[in-house]
Write a protein that holds these residues in place. Sequence first.
Motif, PDB file in Angstrom:
ATOM      1  N   ASN A 130     -27.797  -1.011 -58.027  1.00  0.00           N
ATOM      2  CA  ASN A 130     -26.644  -0.114 -57.930  1.00  0.00           C
ATOM      3  C   ASN A 130     -25.921  -0.177 -59.268  1.00  0.00           C
ATOM      4  OD1 ASN A 130     -24.272   1.233 -57.365  1.00  0.00           O
ATOM      5  ND2 ASN A 130     -23.444  -0.334 -55.988  1.00  0.00           N
ATOM      6  N   HIS A 174     -20.004   1.972 -49.472  1.00  0.00           N
ATOM      7  CA  HIS A 174     -19.816   0.807 -50.344  1.00  0.00           C
ATOM      8  C   HIS A 174     -18.345   0.399 -50.274  1.00  0.00           C
ATOM      9  CE1 HIS A 174     -19.476  -1.715 -53.869  1.00  0.00           C
ATOM     10  NE2 HIS A 174     -20.789  -1.857 -53.810  1.00  0.00           N
ATOM     11  N   ALA A 180     -17.662 -11.480 -52.768  1.00  0.00           N
ATOM     12  CA  ALA A 180     -18.815 -11.870 -53.597  1.00  0.00           C
ATOM     13  C   ALA A 180     -19.233 -10.760 -54.561  1.00  0.00           C
ATOM     14  CB  ALA A 180     -19.998 -12.249 -52.700  1.00  0.00           C
ATOM     15  N   ILE A 181     -18.630  -9.572 -54.422  1.00  0.00           N
ATOM     16  CA  ILE A 181     -19.065  -8.444 -55.257  1.00  0.00           C
ATOM     17  C   ILE A 181     -18.453  -8.532 -56.651  1.00  0.00           C
ATOM     18  CG2 ILE A 181     -18.981  -5.938 -55.551  1.00  0.00           C
ATOM     19  CD1 ILE A 181     -19.173  -5.644 -52.547  1.00  0.00           C
ATOM     20  N   GLY A 207     -23.989  -8.911 -53.507  1.00  0.00           N
ATOM     21  CA  GLY A 207     -22.819  -9.673 -53.939  1.00  0.00           C
ATOM     22  C   GLY A 207     -23.251 -10.779 -54.872  1.00  0.00           C
ATOM     23  N   SER A 208     -23.175 -10.492 -56.198  1.00  0.00           N
ATOM     24  CA  SER A 208     -23.502 -11.481 -57.229  1.00  0.00           C
ATOM     25  C   SER A 208     -24.920 -12.047 -57.129  1.00  0.00           C
ATOM     26  CB  SER A 208     -22.468 -12.618 -57.237  1.00  0.00           C
ATOM     27  OG  SER A 208     -21.183 -12.096 -57.543  1.00  0.00           O
ATOM     28  N   LEU A 265     -29.132  -5.703 -52.606  1.00  0.00           N
ATOM     29  CA  LEU A 265     -28.494  -4.582 -53.291  1.00  0.00           C
ATOM     30  C   LEU A 265     -27.797  -5.201 -54.500  1.00  0.00           C
ATOM     31  CD1 LEU A 265     -27.793  -1.564 -53.347  1.00  0.00           C
ATOM     32  CD2 LEU A 265     -25.891  -2.021 -51.814  1.00  0.00           C
ATOM     33  N   ILE A 266     -28.279  -4.838 -55.680  1.00  0.00           N
ATOM     34  CA  ILE A 266     -27.910  -5.581 -56.886  1.00  0.00           C
ATOM     35  C   ILE A 266     -27.011  -4.740 -57.785  1.00  0.00           C
ATOM     36  CG2 ILE A 266     -28.860  -7.046 -58.738  1.00  0.00           C
ATOM     37  CD1 ILE A 266     -30.114  -7.545 -55.901  1.00  0.00           C
ATOM     38  N   GLY A 267     -25.799  -5.196 -58.035  1.00  0.00           N
ATOM     39  CA  GLY A 267     -24.880  -4.472 -58.907  1.00  0.00           C
ATOM     40  C   GLY A 267     -25.035  -4.900 -60.353  1.00  0.00           C
ATOM     41  N   GLY A 268     -24.144  -5.758 -60.825  1.00  0.00           N
ATOM     42  CA  GLY A 268     -24.103  -6.157 -62.231  1.00  0.00           C
ATOM     43  C   GLY A 268     -25.444  -6.550 -62.820  1.00  0.00           C
TER      44      GLY A 268
HETATM   45  P1  PGA Z   1     -22.694  -7.226 -57.755  1.00  0.00           P
HETATM   46  O1  PGA Z   1     -22.460  -5.874 -56.900  1.00  0.00           O
HETATM   47  O2  PGA Z   1     -24.165  -7.545 -57.671  1.00  0.00           O
HETATM   48  O3  PGA Z   1     -22.253  -6.887 -59.130  1.00  0.00           O
HETATM   49  O4  PGA Z   1     -21.868  -8.275 -57.114  1.00  0.00           O
HETATM   50  C1  PGA Z   1     -23.170  -5.614 -55.724  1.00  0.00           C
HETATM   51  C2  PGA Z   1     -22.740  -4.275 -55.179  1.00  0.00           C
HETATM   52  O5  PGA Z   1     -21.548  -3.958 -55.254  1.00  0.00           O
HETATM   53  O6  PGA Z   1     -23.568  -3.510 -54.663  1.00  0.00           O
END
Ligand code: PGA
Length: 252
Positions: free
Chosen positions: A9, A100, A175-176, A215-216, A235-238
């Motif tokens: 993401n 989200h 954790a996000i 979340g991280s 689901l991977i953000g950063g």
């Molecule tokens: P993060 O975000 O991996 O940066 O914590 C995850 C997300 O918001 O989908």
Amino acid sequence: MRPLIVIGNWKMNGNLAANREWVQIVCHGMEKGMPAGRRYGVCAPYPYLAQCGELIQTCSLAFLSLGAQDVSAHVSGAYTGEVSASMLRELGCTYVIVGHSERREMHQETDELVSEKALQALDNGLTPIICVGETAVERNSGRAVEVVRGQISRQVSILQDRLADCLVAYEPIWAIGTGKVASAQVAQDVHRAIRLQLAEFDEDVASHVCILYGGSVKPENAVELFAMPDIDGGLIGGASLNPRDFLAICQA
Ligand code: PGA
């Protein structure tokens, strides 16, 4: 047997040059071989969907798909700024994130609206990724499972057996983007609670729905998280912004 699914993401990040390089690196890495039976996706910002779709098509890896980060709850019409599910489908999307926590918080999205978005996605052949998760205050007051159960039950009451074609993402809000990943056991406990709740509705749906953790997630913690029996991917953000980190998580 549920597949392992890893979705990036990007949120509001990227540019034409960086996207091109990202897809090249990820495709090149994946072409060398990936663990069998897994699926991957990347949810890019709307303006880059066409570009990323074309680039992904060029590398033609059946297990790598395009996704979007949101969708309108409406079919078409006077909704300035909104993007419909049929438009996403036309651009080659397979997945779309709905609900989200950043959208729930900043755009006051309710569970009902999130369900309507999921229905639009399903009606257009997209797989919605329905996000749920509790805040730090809710977790610290011992209400994490109760809050997530509430979110899931409102989705179940509207989506019913169409939930079988959705993905669920458990993303604890604390954790996000904070670096404070839920321990594998803490995440597993909530994933288990979600699956048991789905089973109260329909055992078959419960055993088929993939529940992703978000979340991280980083290359360093992905192995332990993905090894949990009710965690079916991430689901991977950063960490998805760096193509090498994303690849490492996909290989975890
Ligand atoms: P993060 O975000 O991996 O940066 O914590 C995850 C997300 O918001 O989908």
